[in-house]
Design a protein around this motif. Structure first.
Motif, PDB file in Angstrom:
ATOM      1  N   VAL A 125       0.881  -1.168   0.000  1.00  0.00           N
ATOM      2  CA  VAL A 125       0.000   0.000   0.000  1.00  0.00           C
ATOM      3  C   VAL A 125       0.916   1.215   0.000  1.00  0.00           C
ATOM      4  O   VAL A 125       1.856   1.285   0.797  1.00  0.00           O
ATOM      5  CB  VAL A 125      -0.904   0.003   1.248  1.00  0.00           C
ATOM      6  N   VAL A 126       0.656   2.173  -0.911  1.00  0.00           N
ATOM      7  CA  VAL A 126       1.524   3.349  -1.014  1.00  0.00           C
ATOM      8  C   VAL A 126       0.800   4.620  -0.579  1.00  0.00           C
ATOM      9  O   VAL A 126      -0.425   4.714  -0.646  1.00  0.00           O
ATOM     10  CB  VAL A 126       2.080   3.529  -2.451  1.00  0.00           C
ATOM     11  N   ALA A 127       1.583   5.588  -0.134  1.00  0.00           N
ATOM     12  CA  ALA A 127       1.045   6.898   0.255  1.00  0.00           C
ATOM     13  C   ALA A 127       0.482   7.578  -0.983  1.00  0.00           C
ATOM     14  O   ALA A 127       1.144   7.641  -2.019  1.00  0.00           O
ATOM     15  CB  ALA A 127       2.141   7.753   0.879  1.00  0.00           C
ATOM     16  N   ALA A 128      -0.742   8.105  -0.878  1.00  0.00           N
ATOM     17  CA  ALA A 128      -1.402   8.763  -2.003  1.00  0.00           C
ATOM     18  C   ALA A 128      -0.752  10.103  -2.340  1.00  0.00           C
ATOM     19  O   ALA A 128      -0.904  10.606  -3.446  1.00  0.00           O
ATOM     20  CB  ALA A 128      -2.889   8.952  -1.710  1.00  0.00           C
ATOM     21  N   ASP A 129      -0.002  10.665  -1.398  1.00  0.00           N
ATOM     22  CA  ASP A 129       0.729  11.910  -1.636  1.00  0.00           C
ATOM     23  C   ASP A 129       1.713  12.129  -0.496  1.00  0.00           C
ATOM     24  O   ASP A 129       1.701  11.398   0.494  1.00  0.00           O
ATOM     25  CB  ASP A 129      -0.228  13.104  -1.751  1.00  0.00           C
ATOM     26  N   ASN A 130       2.549  13.151  -0.629  1.00  0.00           N
ATOM     27  CA  ASN A 130       3.479  13.523   0.440  1.00  0.00           C
ATOM     28  C   ASN A 130       2.672  13.841   1.691  1.00  0.00           C
ATOM     29  O   ASN A 130       1.599  14.453   1.591  1.00  0.00           O
ATOM     30  CB  ASN A 130       4.281  14.769   0.056  1.00  0.00           C
ATOM     31  N   GLY A 131       3.179  13.439   2.849  1.00  0.00           N
ATOM     32  CA  GLY A 131       2.454  13.737   4.076  1.00  0.00           C
ATOM     33  C   GLY A 131       3.229  13.374   5.312  1.00  0.00           C
ATOM     34  O   GLY A 131       4.404  12.995   5.247  1.00  0.00           O
ATOM     35  N   VAL A 132       2.547  13.497   6.446  1.00  0.00           N
ATOM     36  CA  VAL A 132       3.098  13.160   7.753  1.00  0.00           C
ATOM     37  C   VAL A 132       2.151  12.147   8.389  1.00  0.00           C
ATOM     38  O   VAL A 132       0.925  12.294   8.315  1.00  0.00           O
ATOM     39  CB  VAL A 132       3.210  14.418   8.648  1.00  0.00           C
ATOM     40  N   VAL A 133       2.723  11.115   9.024  1.00  0.00           N
ATOM     41  CA  VAL A 133       1.908  10.103   9.692  1.00  0.00           C
ATOM     42  C   VAL A 133       1.287  10.726  10.943  1.00  0.00           C
ATOM     43  O   VAL A 133       1.990  11.079  11.889  1.00  0.00           O
ATOM     44  CB  VAL A 133       2.748   8.865  10.060  1.00  0.00           C
ATOM     45  N   ALA A 134      -0.041  10.879  10.932  1.00  0.00           N
ATOM     46  CA  ALA A 134      -0.760  11.469  12.061  1.00  0.00           C
ATOM     47  C   ALA A 134      -1.216  10.393  13.042  1.00  0.00           C
ATOM     48  O   ALA A 134      -1.375  10.657  14.228  1.00  0.00           O
ATOM     49  CB  ALA A 134      -1.973  12.253  11.562  1.00  0.00           C
ATOM     50  N   TYR A 135      -1.440   9.158  12.544  1.00  0.00           N
ATOM     51  CA  TYR A 135      -1.895   8.061  13.398  1.00  0.00           C
ATOM     52  C   TYR A 135      -1.470   6.741  12.778  1.00  0.00           C
ATOM     53  O   TYR A 135      -1.562   6.569  11.558  1.00  0.00           O
ATOM     54  CB  TYR A 135      -3.426   8.103  13.540  1.00  0.00           C
ATOM     55  N   ALA A 136      -1.032   5.824  13.590  1.00  0.00           N
ATOM     56  CA  ALA A 136      -0.703   4.465  13.155  1.00  0.00           C
ATOM     57  C   ALA A 136      -1.030   3.544  14.326  1.00  0.00           C
ATOM     58  O   ALA A 136      -0.340   3.560  15.333  1.00  0.00           O
ATOM     59  CB  ALA A 136       0.768   4.358  12.768  1.00  0.00           C
ATOM     60  N   GLY A 137      -2.118   2.797  14.227  1.00  0.00           N
ATOM     61  CA  GLY A 137      -2.513   1.920  15.327  1.00  0.00           C
ATOM     62  C   GLY A 137      -3.764   1.138  15.012  1.00  0.00           C
ATOM     63  O   GLY A 137      -4.202   1.073  13.861  1.00  0.00           O
ATOM     64  N   ASN A 138      -4.347   0.541  16.056  1.00  0.00           N
ATOM     65  CA  ASN A 138      -5.540  -0.279  15.834  1.00  0.00           C
ATOM     66  C   ASN A 138      -6.615  -0.038  16.893  1.00  0.00           C
ATOM     67  O   ASN A 138      -7.384  -0.933  17.213  1.00  0.00           O
ATOM     68  CB  ASN A 138      -5.162  -1.763  15.756  1.00  0.00           C
ATOM     69  N   GLU A 139      -6.683   1.178  17.426  1.00  0.00           N
ATOM     70  CA  GLU A 139      -7.662   1.474  18.479  1.00  0.00           C
ATOM     71  C   GLU A 139      -9.060   1.755  17.951  1.00  0.00           C
ATOM     72  O   GLU A 139     -10.015   1.712  18.708  1.00  0.00           O
ATOM     73  CB  GLU A 139      -7.202   2.662  19.337  1.00  0.00           C
ATOM     74  N   LEU A 140      -9.223   2.083  16.683  1.00  0.00           N
ATOM     75  CA  LEU A 140     -10.551   2.400  16.139  1.00  0.00           C
ATOM     76  C   LEU A 140     -11.273   1.114  15.737  1.00  0.00           C
ATOM     77  O   LEU A 140     -10.845   0.429  14.819  1.00  0.00           O
ATOM     78  CB  LEU A 140     -10.447   3.339  14.934  1.00  0.00           C
ATOM     79  N   ARG A 141     -12.360   0.821  16.421  1.00  0.00           N
ATOM     80  CA  ARG A 141     -13.066  -0.437  16.224  1.00  0.00           C
ATOM     81  C   ARG A 141     -13.533  -0.612  14.773  1.00  0.00           C
ATOM     82  O   ARG A 141     -14.061   0.306  14.169  1.00  0.00           O
ATOM     83  CB  ARG A 141     -14.281  -0.461  17.162  1.00  0.00           C
ATOM     84  N   GLY A 142     -13.320  -1.800  14.236  1.00  0.00           N
ATOM     85  CA  GLY A 142     -13.779  -2.126  12.894  1.00  0.00           C
ATOM     86  C   GLY A 142     -12.761  -1.872  11.803  1.00  0.00           C
ATOM     87  O   GLY A 142     -12.837  -2.466  10.738  1.00  0.00           O
ATOM     88  N   PHE A 143     -11.789  -0.970  12.049  1.00  0.00           N
ATOM     89  CA  PHE A 143     -10.824  -0.609  11.016  1.00  0.00           C
ATOM     90  C   PHE A 143      -9.549  -1.446  11.053  1.00  0.00           C
ATOM     91  O   PHE A 143      -8.748  -1.380  10.134  1.00  0.00           O
ATOM     92  CB  PHE A 143     -10.450   0.874  11.117  1.00  0.00           C
ATOM     93  N   GLY A 144      -9.346  -2.227  12.116  1.00  0.00           N
ATOM     94  CA  GLY A 144      -8.116  -3.001  12.220  1.00  0.00           C
ATOM     95  C   GLY A 144      -6.923  -2.077  12.291  1.00  0.00           C
ATOM     96  O   GLY A 144      -6.997  -1.004  12.897  1.00  0.00           O
ATOM     97  N   ASN A 145      -5.824  -2.467  11.654  1.00  0.00           N
ATOM     98  CA  ASN A 145      -4.631  -1.620  11.620  1.00  0.00           C
ATOM     99  C   ASN A 145      -4.913  -0.445  10.692  1.00  0.00           C
ATOM    100  O   ASN A 145      -5.168  -0.633   9.503  1.00  0.00           O
ATOM    101  CB  ASN A 145      -3.417  -2.410  11.142  1.00  0.00           C
ATOM    102  N   LEU A 146      -4.867   0.756  11.262  1.00  0.00           N
ATOM    103  CA  LEU A 146      -5.258   1.975  10.549  1.00  0.00           C
ATOM    104  C   LEU A 146      -4.102   2.962  10.506  1.00  0.00           C
ATOM    105  O   LEU A 146      -3.419   3.175  11.506  1.00  0.00           O
ATOM    106  CB  LEU A 146      -6.459   2.614  11.263  1.00  0.00           C
ATOM    107  N   LEU A 147      -3.914   3.576   9.339  1.00  0.00           N
ATOM    108  CA  LEU A 147      -2.896   4.586   9.136  1.00  0.00           C
ATOM    109  C   LEU A 147      -3.582   5.853   8.637  1.00  0.00           C
ATOM    110  O   LEU A 147      -4.396   5.797   7.715  1.00  0.00           O
ATOM    111  CB  LEU A 147      -1.894   4.088   8.085  1.00  0.00           C
TER     112      LEU A 147
END
Length: 171
Positions: A69-91
């Motif tokens: 999976v690639v970044a859709a554009d230049n950016g900064v990682v604001a969140y990387a984890g799995n605390e949001l229910r239903g989304f699994g590992n979320l970036l």
């Protein structure tokens, strides 16, 4: 009062302290006018209302587990984890001009919060985490907190390669 002796040579030799990782800095300028497709695969659910009364705030793209999976554009990682229910590992990537991209159900996240990423850089692998029954990427594009139909903002040159069964239809 006592004062500590000055130690200018130590202060001059100390490198500047980097910003703490928890504070995501300002995102770099966008790499293009449109966003890249984050993964090659088959569109299994488009943006918008669904027959069951639910609404998809993004796109669900089926791809083999482990597909990059690639970044859709230049950016900064604001969140990387799995605390949001239903989304699994979320970036979540924060981009210039108030844009945010979300990448859910990842098998693996390959970047840390606070990291700067470049357009097209691999940021994770397709997975089957959260509430999905098959390997896929749930991709959202947001302007501030508002979900936006990603197909209207995506690079048309890369759309043909994004879906094995051809480009998106009108519906």
């Amino acid at each position: 009062g006592r004062t500590a002796p000055a130690q200018p040579e130590v202060a001059a030799a100390a490198p500047p302290k980097p910003e703490p990782k928890a504070e995501a800095g300002a995102p770099p300028p966008r790499g293009g006018a449109r966003f890249l497709w984050p993964v090659k695969g088959k569109l299994i659910s488009g943006y918008g209302p669904k027959p069951d009364g639910l609404h998809n705030d993004g796109l669900n793209i089926a791809a083999s587990k482990g597909t990059a999976v690639v970044a859709a554009d230049n950016g900064v990682v604001a969140y990387a984890g799995n605390e949001l229910r239903g989304f699994g590992n979320l970036l979540l990537l924060k981009h210039a001009d108030g844009w945010i991209t979300a990448y859910a159900h990842l098998d693996r996240i390959d970047v840390e919060r606070g990291a700067t990423v470049k357009r097209g850089q691999a940021v994770g692998k397709v997975g089957q985490t959260g509430s999905v029954s098959s390997p896929q990427l749930h991709f959202e594009l947001r302007k501030g907190s508002q979900a936006v139909d990603p197909t209207d903002q995506m690079d048309r040159k890369s759309i043909e390669g994004a879906f094995r069964d051809g480009p998106l239809g009108p519906g």
